[in-house]
Write a protein that holds these residues in place. Structure first.
Motif, PDB file in Angstrom:
ATOM      1  N   GLN A 169       0.845  -1.199   0.000  1.00 30.82           N
ATOM      2  CA  GLN A 169       0.000   0.000   0.000  1.00 30.82           C
ATOM      3  C   GLN A 169       0.882   1.252   0.000  1.00 30.82           C
ATOM      4  N   ILE A 180       2.240   1.877  -3.525  1.00 33.44           N
ATOM      5  CA  ILE A 180       1.313   2.509  -4.474  1.00 33.44           C
ATOM      6  C   ILE A 180       1.108   3.983  -4.108  1.00 33.44           C
ATOM      7  N   LYS A 189      -0.998  -5.376   0.955  1.00 33.30           N
ATOM      8  CA  LYS A 189      -1.070  -5.552  -0.493  1.00 33.30           C
ATOM      9  C   LYS A 189       0.157  -6.322  -0.938  1.00 33.30           C
ATOM     10  N   GLU A 205      -0.119  -8.087  -6.439  1.00 36.38           N
ATOM     11  CA  GLU A 205      -1.195  -7.096  -6.603  1.00 36.38           C
ATOM     12  C   GLU A 205      -0.629  -5.749  -7.042  1.00 36.38           C
ATOM     13  N   CYS A 206       0.531  -5.376  -6.421  1.00 36.42           N
ATOM     14  CA  CYS A 206       1.175  -4.119  -6.795  1.00 36.42           C
ATOM     15  C   CYS A 206       1.595  -4.148  -8.260  1.00 36.42           C
ATOM     16  N   LYS A 244       0.319  -5.842 -10.696  1.00 33.48           N
ATOM     17  CA  LYS A 244      -0.855  -5.676 -11.562  1.00 33.48           C
ATOM     18  C   LYS A 244      -1.260  -4.209 -11.647  1.00 33.48           C
ATOM     19  N   GLU A 245      -1.309  -3.551 -10.477  1.00 31.21           N
ATOM     20  CA  GLU A 245      -1.764  -2.144 -10.457  1.00 31.21           C
ATOM     21  C   GLU A 245      -0.817  -1.260 -11.253  1.00 31.21           C
ATOM     22  N   ASN A 268      -1.093  -1.338 -14.835  1.00 25.04           N
ATOM     23  CA  ASN A 268      -2.351  -0.779 -15.345  1.00 25.04           C
ATOM     24  C   ASN A 268      -2.369   0.751 -15.340  1.00 25.04           C
ATOM     25  N   ILE A 269      -1.318   1.309 -14.796  1.00 23.26           N
ATOM     26  CA  ILE A 269      -1.278   2.789 -14.762  1.00 23.26           C
ATOM     27  C   ILE A 269      -0.257   3.256 -15.796  1.00 23.26           C
ATOM     28  N   LYS A 273       3.753   2.264 -15.918  1.00 22.80           N
ATOM     29  CA  LYS A 273       3.947   0.922 -16.473  1.00 22.80           C
ATOM     30  C   LYS A 273       5.308   0.691 -17.126  1.00 22.80           C
TER      31      LYS A 273
END
Lengths: 596, 148
Positions: free
Chosen positions: B41, B44, B67, B71-72, B74-75, B78-79, B83
């Protein structure tokens, strides 16, 4: 059974033929008897007939004689009383004549005789009348009278002669008939006896055959009884029963064991679907009721499992299988077998439970895997990192004893790392990841060799191999297998002897290696890893594959006792088999078979 | 040596590992700026600040509370703004599953945390000085796991 019934059938048709033959012969005998009886009465009739003709001729003769006597009396006495017999004789003679005529209707010769006789009789009567007329004339014409009387006598003689002739003729005719009858009748007794004997023979054969059939029927019945009894016993032993539902006559037959399976006396209730369903567990009634409907509408075999409540209240699991069959006349019969499967069902249930437990255990093992791979490694890795930090920067401030202890800590930490890595490797080598790929084992070998390049170089090892096949394997597992076997040979090499490892491979038939647990029908690739290392006692050849089993002290050789266990597991994952041979201080050979 | 320092970011919940990481980079004496975050967390939140200098390389631990590293990953992928950051997975475990998943999600290299300080330094120097453009263009499943 079938043969027997065919045999019985032919036999009964044979018997039927015999009886038909006997009946025919009986009819023949009756016909002959009838004919002969008829012939007998015929001959009797002809005797009577001849006698009648004879009598009637005599009778006629006597009338004529009466007439002649009367005529003579009258002529002598002129008394009309004497004329009485003469007066009635003409009619009587005619009556006799007519009777004779009708009696001899079937005999033309006698008819002709009769006709000529009649003419002479007529003549005789005309002479009577003439003589009578002459006798009363006054005076008597003696010449003519004598003449008439003489003619009358001649006519009478003629008549007598002819009558005698006719009687004679009739006698001859009778004799002929008699001879003919006797010739016919003489054959009859022989013929009748022959027929009778023949009939007796036929009946004797028939009796024997019936006897034999009865014996066969008896034997068949006995066999049938035995079969029925053994089915009965089989049902009791096998805990099953048979049902037959004749749909054409709507008749149900339950075998005795059904009643026993329900805890009742055999045949203690009427076999009907309703009566059976009454025993079915209320929650399962729909299965059986729907099943009964299905059974009548569908042609395929069905299987149903449901509970029943025995008479004594015990709940059992029954399984019904059945099928509708049709005979040649399109009559449908439903054949069913009901099995008491309580024990199987319960053991299945407990198996399912155990399966669930096992799945649970496997899941726990997987999570243990993760704990081991991550959580246990992490503190160890940090211990090792701190060791390396101290080793680099702080070692000089330690005393000699401290340095010694510190070195031992380092060795222990290293060993723990190896143990954890090997254990992980072992637990990851499972069947679950069975993704067989077509793999060139030469490439796998080179990868393994590269992986071990450092150790090979350190030990100055030489590895020799011939061409390896392309096989369907789990690539990383086979690579691990090669690594483990080669590193095992490198690790247990003899001091001062450079390791030489020879890898050989050949295609073999399973049946040539029957002592091994290989499938004799299949073909295998046989791999042999031979080295010139320490070897081992042959008595340890099996125990070296056991997990954590080691033949050496860990101070001498740094092994965990896991490597060869992994090899065994990998080979067995591939449906193969591994074995080892060793000679102490000469070397060892590991042989494994992989299905071709 | 480049004039511009290389920005390195580490996301790891383990204090000891963060210490080893910083010490190793310090001893490498490269022109680097090291930042650390304590969990997914944090990472991010840190990256989403508008005035932050984005790192050249992100070292990402997988097993983190709140987190996870995956998961990080993936996030971040997606940004759009994030990326293109090179991501090095930095994990204790090297299970096939983790390697497979992070490779598919677009991580650039997978590092198994070494158990000696010398290897740690070697790994970090190699990764930081990696020519990322070259490495990424020739990236495949076989050289994804960094071997020393």
């Amino acid at each position: 059974m079938n043969l027997q019934s065919i045999y019985l059938f032919t036999s009964s048709s044979f018997l039927r033929k015999i009886f038909l033959g006997a009946l025919f012969i009986l009819i023949c005998i009756s016909a002959f008897t009838y004919r002969h009886t008829f012939a007998l009465s015929d001959s009797t009739a002809s005797v009577i007939h001849s006698q009648q003709v004879h009598l009637e001729l005599e009778q006629m003769m006597s009338y004529l004689k009466d007439a002649e006597t009367g005529q003579r009396g009258y002529i002598l006495t002129q008394n009309p009383v004497y004329l009485q017999p003469y007066n009635g004789s003409r009619e009587k003679v005619e009556v006799s004549f007519k009777l004779l005529k009708s009696l001899t209707l079937d005999n033309s010769k006698q008819q002709i005789n009769l006709d000529s006789l009649h003419k002479i009789i007529d003549l005789r009567y005309s002479l009577f009348r003439k003589s009578l007329a002459l006798s009363v004339e006054k005076p008597v014409n003696k010449v003519e009278f004598d003449n008439v009387l003489m003619n009358g006598k001649n006519a009478m003689d003629d008549i007598r002669y002819r009558v005698n002739q006719m009687i004679e003729f009739e006698l001859v005719y009778l004799k002929e008939k008699k001879a003919k009858y006797e010739s016919e009748i003489s054959f009859t007794p022989v013929f009748t006896i022959v027929l009778f004997l023949f009939t007796v023979l036929i009946f004797a054969i028939a009796y024997m055959m019936i006897n034999r059939d009865l014996k066969n029927v008896h034997k068949a019945n006995k066999e049938l009884t035995i079969i029925n009894e053994s089915i009965d016993h089989a049902e009791i032993i096998g805990n099953f029963c048979l049902t037959q539902w004749d749909l054409y006559n709507n008749k149900l037959i339950y075998s005795d064991n059904l009643y026993r399976m329900l805890g009742c006396e055999p045949q203690s209730f009427e076999p009907t679907v309703e009566n059976y369903v009454a025993f079915v567990h209320p929650e399962d009634k729909h299965i059986v009721e729907r099943g009964a409907n299905d059974a009548l509408n569908k042609n395929e075999t069905y299987i149903r499992t449901y509970r029943i409540i025995r008479k004594d209240g015990e709940i059992r699991y029954f399984r019904s299988v059945g099928k509708l069959i049709e005979d040649a006349k399109n009559h449908k019969t439903h054949i069913g077998i009901i099995n008491d499967v309580t024990e199987q069902h319960l053991s299945n249930l407990s198996l399912e439970e155990q399966n669930l437990e096992l799945e649970q255990t496997v899941k726990e093992l997987a999570s243990f895997n993760y704990v081991a791979s991550h959580d246990l490694q992490e503190p160890l890795r940090k211990i090792q990192l701190f060791i390396s930090r101290i080793d680099e920067n702080e070692k000089h401030s330690l005393s000699e004893t401290g340095k010694e202890y510190f070195a031992r800590i380092n060795v222990s930490a290293l060993r723990m790392r190896v143990l954890i890595d090997d254990l992980l490797q072992f637990s990851r080598t499972n069947k679950a990841e069975k993704n067989l790929e077509r793999t060139d084992l030469n490439k796998i070998f080179h990868k393994a060799k590269n992986e071990l390049a450092e150790a090979i170089r350190d030990k100055k090892g030489i590895i020799q191999t011939n061409r390896l096949p392309i096989l369907n394997v789990i690539p990383y597992q086979i690579e691990q297998l090669f690594i483990n076997l080669i590193s095992n040979s490198l690790k247990y090499s003899r001091v001062g002897v450079e390791p030489f490892i020879k890898i050989e491979c050949e295609k073999v038939r399973g049946k040539d290696y029957s002592p091994f647990k290989v499938n004799g029908e299949k073909k295998y690739f046989k791999f042999t890893f031979t080295d010139n290392g320490l070897g081992f006692e042959q008595k340890n050849a099996e125990s070296i594959f056991i997990l954590f089993h080691r033949l050496h002290h860990k101070s001498e050789y740094n092994g965990t006792g896991i490597g060869l266990s992994i090899c065994k597991k990998i080979v067995e994952n591939h449906g193969g088999f591994i074995t080892a041979k060793g000679v102490p201080n000469e070397g060892s050979a590991f042989t494994f078979f992989l299905p071709a | 040596m480049q004039n511009e320092p290389i920005h390195v970011l580490l996301a790891d919940d383990d204090e000891d590992d963060r210490l080893f990481f910083s010490d190793a980079i310090k001893e490498l004496k490269m022109n680097t700026v090291v930042n650390v975050v304590k969990d997914g967390q944090d990472l991010i939140d840190y990256l989403l600040q508008t005035d932050v200098t984005l790192p050249h390389v992100l070292f990402l631990d997988l097993n983190m509370p709140i987190k996870t590293g995956l998961e990080c990953l993936k996030e971040i992928k997606n940004i759009d703004r994030l990326k293109n950051i090179a991501i090095a997975i930095y994990s204790t475990s090297a299970s096939e599953k983790d390697i497979e998943e992070t490779f598919i999600r677009g991580a650039n290299v997978y590092i198994k945390k070494p158990s000696s300080f010398t290897s740690l330094k070697k790994v970090l120097s190699e990764v930081i000085t990696l020519n990322w453009q070259y490495h990424t263009s020739g990236l495949d499943r076989n050289n994804f796991l960094l071997s020393l």
